[in-house]
Design an enzyme around this catalytic site. Sequence first.
Site, PDB file in Angstrom:
ATOM      1  N   HIS A   1      -3.083  38.443   1.477  1.00  0.00           N
ATOM      2  CA  HIS A   1      -4.224  37.237   1.779  1.00  0.00           C
ATOM      3  C   HIS A   1      -3.515  36.850   3.237  1.00  0.00           C
ATOM      4  O   HIS A   1      -2.423  36.264   3.078  1.00  0.00           O
ATOM      5  CB  HIS A   1      -4.958  37.282   0.678  1.00  0.00           C
ATOM      6  CG  HIS A   1      -4.902  35.511   0.055  1.00  0.00           C
ATOM      7  ND1 HIS A   1      -5.169  35.173  -0.894  1.00  0.00           N
ATOM      8  CD2 HIS A   1      -3.916  34.898   1.006  1.00  0.00           C
ATOM      9  CE1 HIS A   1      -5.291  34.174  -1.485  1.00  0.00           C
ATOM     10  NE2 HIS A   1      -4.199  33.887  -0.094  1.00  0.00           N
TER      11      HIS A   1
ATOM     12  N   GLU B   1      -9.087  39.063   0.703  1.00  0.00           N
ATOM     13  CA  GLU B   1      -8.143  39.610  -0.240  1.00  0.00           C
ATOM     14  C   GLU B   1      -8.453  41.293  -0.267  1.00  0.00           C
ATOM     15  O   GLU B   1      -8.766  41.451   0.227  1.00  0.00           O
ATOM     16  CB  GLU B   1      -8.505  39.412  -2.027  1.00  0.00           C
ATOM     17  CG  GLU B   1      -9.035  38.178  -2.167  1.00  0.00           C
ATOM     18  CD  GLU B   1      -7.547  37.292  -3.068  1.00  0.00           C
ATOM     19  OE1 GLU B   1      -6.546  37.563  -2.251  1.00  0.00           O
ATOM     20  OE2 GLU B   1      -7.422  36.000  -3.118  1.00  0.00           O
TER      21      GLU B   1
ATOM     22  N   ASN C   1      -0.140  38.761  -2.668  1.00  0.00           N
ATOM     23  CA  ASN C   1      -0.385  39.772  -2.410  1.00  0.00           C
ATOM     24  C   ASN C   1      -1.312  40.241  -1.110  1.00  0.00           C
ATOM     25  O   ASN C   1      -1.985  41.609  -0.752  1.00  0.00           O
ATOM     26  CB  ASN C   1      -1.787  39.780  -2.723  1.00  0.00           C
ATOM     27  CG  ASN C   1      -2.894  39.090  -2.985  1.00  0.00           C
ATOM     28  OD1 ASN C   1      -3.383  38.420  -1.993  1.00  0.00           O
ATOM     29  ND2 ASN C   1      -4.231  38.943  -3.360  1.00  0.00           N
TER      30      ASN C   1
ATOM     31  N   ASP D   1     -10.716  27.911   4.587  1.00  0.00           N
ATOM     32  CA  ASP D   1     -11.288  28.222   3.723  1.00  0.00           C
ATOM     33  C   ASP D   1     -11.469  26.813   2.641  1.00  0.00           C
ATOM     34  O   ASP D   1     -10.837  25.958   2.445  1.00  0.00           O
ATOM     35  CB  ASP D   1     -10.347  29.555   2.570  1.00  0.00           C
ATOM     36  CG  ASP D   1      -9.210  29.287   2.552  1.00  0.00           C
ATOM     37  OD1 ASP D   1      -8.900  27.993   2.586  1.00  0.00           O
ATOM     38  OD2 ASP D   1      -8.192  30.259   2.522  1.00  0.00           O
TER      39      ASP D   1
HETATM   40  C1  F6R Z   1      -5.350  28.755   2.597  1.00  0.00           C
HETATM   41  C2  F6R Z   1      -5.683  29.674   2.525  1.00  0.00           C
HETATM   42  C3  F6R Z   1      -4.553  31.218   1.837  1.00  0.00           C
HETATM   43  C4  F6R Z   1      -2.904  30.755   1.816  1.00  0.00           C
HETATM   44  C5  F6R Z   1      -2.378  31.491   1.326  1.00  0.00           C
HETATM   45  C6  F6R Z   1      -0.527  30.699   0.720  1.00  0.00           C
HETATM   46  O1  F6R Z   1      -5.934  27.533   3.461  1.00  0.00           O
HETATM   47  O2  F6R Z   1      -5.826  30.550   3.412  1.00  0.00           O
HETATM   48  O3  F6R Z   1      -3.987  32.461   2.752  1.00  0.00           O
HETATM   49  O4  F6R Z   1      -2.506  30.487   3.104  1.00  0.00           O
HETATM   50  O5  F6R Z   1      -2.291  31.457  -0.031  1.00  0.00           O
HETATM   51  O6  F6R Z   1      -0.955  29.972   0.046  1.00  0.00           O
HETATM   52  P1  F6R Z   1       0.848  28.903   0.259  1.00  0.00           P
HETATM   53  O7  F6R Z   1       0.738  28.078   1.442  1.00  0.00           O
HETATM   54  O8  F6R Z   1       0.064  28.067  -0.995  1.00  0.00           O
HETATM   55  O9  F6R Z   1       1.716  29.579  -1.076  1.00  0.00           O
END
Ligand code: F6R
Length: 267
Positions: A157, A162, A155, A84
């Site tokens: 995701h 989401e 959450n 992403d």
């Molecule tokens: C990042 C991504 C997100 C993160 C998730 C956890 O490329 O796609 O899904 O993996 O938000 O983020 P952290 O590791 O910062 O807690």
Amino acid sequence: MKTTAARTLHLSGMDVFVYADSAAASLAAAEHIARTIEHVRLSRGTCVLGLATGSTPTQVYAHLVERYRGGALSFQGVSTYNLDEYYPIAANDTLSYHAYMYEHLFRHIDLLPARAHVLDGTIPEPFVAEHCAQFERFIEAEGGLDLQLLGIGRNGHIGFNEPIDLPVERARGLRTRMVELHPTTRADAAREFGSVERVIPRALTMGVGTILDARSIVMLATGAAKAEAVARALAGPPTMQTPASLLALAPQKTTWYLDEAAAREVV
Ligand code: F6R
């Protein structure tokens, strides 16, 4: 070398390895990725990786860089596709995932720049759908993703897929596209952006379907803040209210790497 898990679980058909701390869990995930690169490149001469950003995988990338520096790993023949990117954002913005990948991995290794693919946050909006479709075609033309590395949001995701009210069959079909970030995701990103108001509210993300089509999936979750989402995702049944629970639709190829803190609500 293979780092040994403190505990091994089998939940919703998936292997779940639990380690004492985030350092050990990250090392195990890095070893999994390094093994995949070596095996796949040996058989096909190439390897296609799906990568993640965020705070979770930084130690994974540090291990991969260390292996490369030690001469134990090369990224020649490897292609990468990131999950992403914020939208809109310039690649040279320090908050972009382009900048993150350059900082944590790309600038340290022998990956050909032309083989490192990150969704472009500068594409004018009328062309975003085509850009996302092209990203999918690139992956397909390379024979699909050999491995997708994932983190999990508080959450639940994955990527920026989401939680939404959507039947599982339709969620399974989601491909790369533009999305709105969930309030929890925006609250968490406030750390990097300085405040919730400054968080870029939209992003481009691979879809649940893009992720589930990978030949193997490595989910890394560390820290107590992820415990509830991890427990919900592993308890099943798959629902788009907890997008990571959809990984149970591809149980044989999905491996979870957790530390004890992230695993503490798993039953
Ligand atoms: C990042 C991504 C997100 C993160 C998730 C956890 O490329 O796609 O899904 O993996 O938000 O983020 P952290 O590791 O910062 O807690």
